[in-house]
Write a protein that holds these residues in place. Structure first.
Motif, PDB file in Angstrom:
ATOM      1  N   TYR A  78      52.722  35.053  31.195  1.00  0.00           N
ATOM      2  CA  TYR A  78      52.306  35.298  32.385  1.00  0.00           C
ATOM      3  C   TYR A  78      50.778  34.956  32.496  1.00  0.00           C
ATOM      4  N   PHE A  79      50.433  34.086  33.275  1.00  0.00           N
ATOM      5  CA  PHE A  79      48.995  33.948  33.620  1.00  0.00           C
ATOM      6  C   PHE A  79      48.441  34.620  34.882  1.00  0.00           C
ATOM      7  N   GLY A  80      47.452  35.144  34.864  1.00  0.00           N
ATOM      8  CA  GLY A  80      46.890  36.148  36.007  1.00  0.00           C
ATOM      9  C   GLY A  80      45.549  36.594  35.777  1.00  0.00           C
ATOM     10  N   TYR A  81      44.900  37.575  36.410  1.00  0.00           N
ATOM     11  CA  TYR A  81      43.683  37.960  36.308  1.00  0.00           C
ATOM     12  C   TYR A  81      43.719  39.502  36.713  1.00  0.00           C
ATOM     13  N   THR A  82      42.552  40.267  35.902  1.00  0.00           N
ATOM     14  CA  THR A  82      42.594  41.671  36.032  1.00  0.00           C
ATOM     15  C   THR A  82      42.299  42.292  37.553  1.00  0.00           C
ATOM     16  N   ASP A  83      41.420  41.527  37.960  1.00  0.00           N
ATOM     17  CA  ASP A  83      41.069  41.713  39.628  1.00  0.00           C
ATOM     18  C   ASP A  83      41.944  41.508  40.622  1.00  0.00           C
ATOM     19  N   ALA A  91      53.802  41.817  38.508  1.00  0.00           N
ATOM     20  CA  ALA A  91      54.540  41.013  37.395  1.00  0.00           C
ATOM     21  C   ALA A  91      54.262  41.685  36.076  1.00  0.00           C
ATOM     22  N   LEU A  92      53.034  42.149  35.734  1.00  0.00           N
ATOM     23  CA  LEU A  92      52.997  42.937  34.508  1.00  0.00           C
ATOM     24  C   LEU A  92      53.952  44.181  34.625  1.00  0.00           C
ATOM     25  N   SER A  93      53.833  44.838  35.491  1.00  0.00           N
ATOM     26  CA  SER A  93      55.015  46.142  35.589  1.00  0.00           C
ATOM     27  C   SER A  93      56.261  45.678  35.285  1.00  0.00           C
ATOM     28  N   VAL A 123      37.031  40.689  26.600  1.00  0.00           N
ATOM     29  CA  VAL A 123      38.048  41.386  25.532  1.00  0.00           C
ATOM     30  C   VAL A 123      38.179  42.847  26.031  1.00  0.00           C
ATOM     31  N   GLU A 124      37.028  43.473  26.242  1.00  0.00           N
ATOM     32  CA  GLU A 124      37.204  44.796  26.560  1.00  0.00           C
ATOM     33  C   GLU A 124      37.672  45.292  27.938  1.00  0.00           C
ATOM     34  N   LYS A 125      37.819  44.222  28.876  1.00  0.00           N
ATOM     35  CA  LYS A 125      38.448  44.538  29.950  1.00  0.00           C
ATOM     36  C   LYS A 125      40.021  44.389  30.124  1.00  0.00           C
ATOM     37  N   LEU A 126      39.960  43.501  29.240  1.00  0.00           N
ATOM     38  CA  LEU A 126      41.630  43.007  28.980  1.00  0.00           C
ATOM     39  C   LEU A 126      42.179  44.246  28.165  1.00  0.00           C
ATOM     40  N   LYS A 127      41.471  44.993  27.270  1.00  0.00           N
ATOM     41  CA  LYS A 127      41.961  45.925  26.559  1.00  0.00           C
ATOM     42  C   LYS A 127      42.468  46.988  27.460  1.00  0.00           C
ATOM     43  N   ARG A 132      47.164  49.918  30.416  1.00  0.00           N
ATOM     44  CA  ARG A 132      47.624  50.643  31.611  1.00  0.00           C
ATOM     45  C   ARG A 132      49.050  50.190  31.916  1.00  0.00           C
ATOM     46  N   PHE A 133      49.492  48.834  31.503  1.00  0.00           N
ATOM     47  CA  PHE A 133      50.861  48.486  31.702  1.00  0.00           C
ATOM     48  C   PHE A 133      51.774  48.720  30.308  1.00  0.00           C
ATOM     49  N   ASN A 134      51.281  48.548  29.253  1.00  0.00           N
ATOM     50  CA  ASN A 134      52.161  48.808  28.051  1.00  0.00           C
ATOM     51  C   ASN A 134      51.639  47.992  26.900  1.00  0.00           C
ATOM     52  N   PRO A 135      51.470  49.194  26.000  1.00  0.00           N
ATOM     53  CA  PRO A 135      50.568  48.901  24.513  1.00  0.00           C
ATOM     54  C   PRO A 135      51.248  47.620  23.960  1.00  0.00           C
TER      55      PRO A 135
END
Ligand code: NI
Length: 206
Positions: A78-83, A91-93, A123-127, A132-135
């Motif tokens: 899936y393509f998206g963005y954290t904000d 979608a991530l849930s 990288v840090e923000k994505l981590k 938050r969703f799934n390791p």
């Protein structure tokens, strides 16, 4: 802010939920336009322009990851963005719940999130976001050109949408792709798909 009576609060909450749902549908529409067959949610790639292709990006641990790293696994991409306020978290849930619900059988499915906002999604923000969703999530960023190439390969549209105050949001397709052990397209889902439908769709290929 003045205290509102509880009934007004509920009305506001309902209005907010309706707005979120409308936004989700609008974005799903954008997604469906770029999808191979919008009607079924799951489709064969036969006779369609090939979806998918090579990518070389950086994961949430700073490691270079290419599509070849995932051969032998199914990729749920899936393509998206954290904000993103609504569609991406949804979608991530759903992806997370779907892969977890497959139990041991689903261990060969790798949920992958690729940002379309590499400028802000470090990288840090994505981590933090992926955790938050799934390791199990592999969250990928990279140079703008590398993101653009990956998005193009997956027929994903994205564009910056300026907001007041100099900030911006991202318009983007919201299709979730299932790719096979050989990296070839198997199926896709809309961001509004239920986790159960997604899990069933994935299970056909396990
Ligand atoms: Ni989004």
């Amino acid at each position: 802010m003045a205290k509102r009576p509880p009934r007004a609060d509920i009305r506001l909450l309902i209005l907010a939920l309706v707005a979120v749902a409308a936004a989700a549908f609008a974005l799903a529409e954008i997604g469906l336009k770029s999808a191979p067959t919008p009607d079924t949610g799951i489709a064969s790639a036969e006779g369609e322009a090939a979806i998918g292709g090579p990518f070389s990006l950086i994961d949430q641990d700073g490691k270079t990851r290419t599509d070849a790293d995932f051969r032998g696994s199914l990729m749920l991409i899936y393509f998206g963005y954290t904000d993103c306020p609504d569609v991406c978290p949804l979608a991530l849930s759903t992806m997370s719940a779907a892969v977890d619900s497959l139990g041991d059988k689903g261990k060969s499915v790798v949920p992958i999130f690729i940002t379309v906002d590499p400028e802000r999604d470090t990288v840090e923000k994505l981590k933090q976001y992926a955790a938050r969703f799934n390791p199990r999530f592999v969250a990928l960023t990279g140079e703008s050109a590398a993101i653009e190439a990956a998005a193009k390969a997956y027929h994903v549209y994205f564009a910056k949408h300026p907001e007041e105050g100099g900030s911006y949001s991202m318009d983007h397709s919201s299709v979730i792709y299932l790719m096979g052990r050989d990296g070839q397209y198997l199926a896709h889902f809309g961001a509004e798909a239920s986790a159960q439908d997604m899990a069933q769709g994935i299970a056909k290929f396990l």
